[in-house]
Design an enzyme around this catalytic site. Sequence first.
Site, PDB file in Angstrom:
ATOM      1  CB  ILE A  65      -0.945   0.150   1.162  1.00  0.00           C
ATOM      2  CG1 ILE A  65      -1.799  -1.276   1.270  1.00  0.00           C
ATOM      3  CG2 ILE A  65      -1.781   1.358   1.110  1.00  0.00           C
ATOM      4  CD1 ILE A  65      -2.287  -1.665   2.949  1.00  0.00           C
ATOM      5  CB  CYS A  66       2.275   3.682  -1.829  1.00  0.00           C
ATOM      6  SG  CYS A  66       1.612   3.766  -3.570  1.00  0.00           S
ATOM      7  NE  ARG A  67      -1.091  11.799  -2.061  1.00  0.00           N
ATOM      8  CZ  ARG A  67      -1.368  12.296  -3.233  1.00  0.00           C
ATOM      9  NH1 ARG A  67      -0.962  11.541  -4.124  1.00  0.00           N
ATOM     10  NH2 ARG A  67      -2.377  13.071  -3.432  1.00  0.00           N
ATOM     11  N   GLY A  69      -0.725   3.907  -5.312  1.00  0.00           N
ATOM     12  CA  GLY A  69      -0.442   2.552  -5.793  1.00  0.00           C
ATOM     13  C   GLY A  69       0.704   2.601  -6.802  1.00  0.00           C
ATOM     14  CG  MET A  94      -2.997   4.685   2.132  1.00  0.00           C
ATOM     15  SD  MET A  94      -4.162   3.526   3.114  1.00  0.00           S
ATOM     16  CE  MET A  94      -4.893   4.475   4.300  1.00  0.00           C
TER      17      MET A  94
END
Length: 105
Positions: A65-67, A69, A94
């Site tokens: 997971i990141c901000r 993708g 996210m």
Amino acid sequence: MQPVPQMTVDTLKARLNNGEAIQLIDVREHEEVAHGIIPGAKHIPMNDIPNRIDEIDPNAETIFICRSGYRSERVCEYLQQVGIECGINLEGGMLAWAEIEGPIA
């Protein structure tokens, strides 16, 4: 290299709601995670992955997971290069999670 598997936030939410044990790793920076993280996710910043690779179970399905993708997909690609095939990218990161779950606090 094979294409990185993707998972939608809807699928992840449904699986978590069903009580599935899924390894979640958030690769955002400390200041980003301070604004919220998906419950149960482990925080390993992207640049720390090579030094903390032993914290990733190579036999477990792992959602990165990141901000948005992008960074998490790069982490999955890196893991493929070093022979770890467990990585799945959370599509939209996210930002997409917040659209269905609301802001994470």
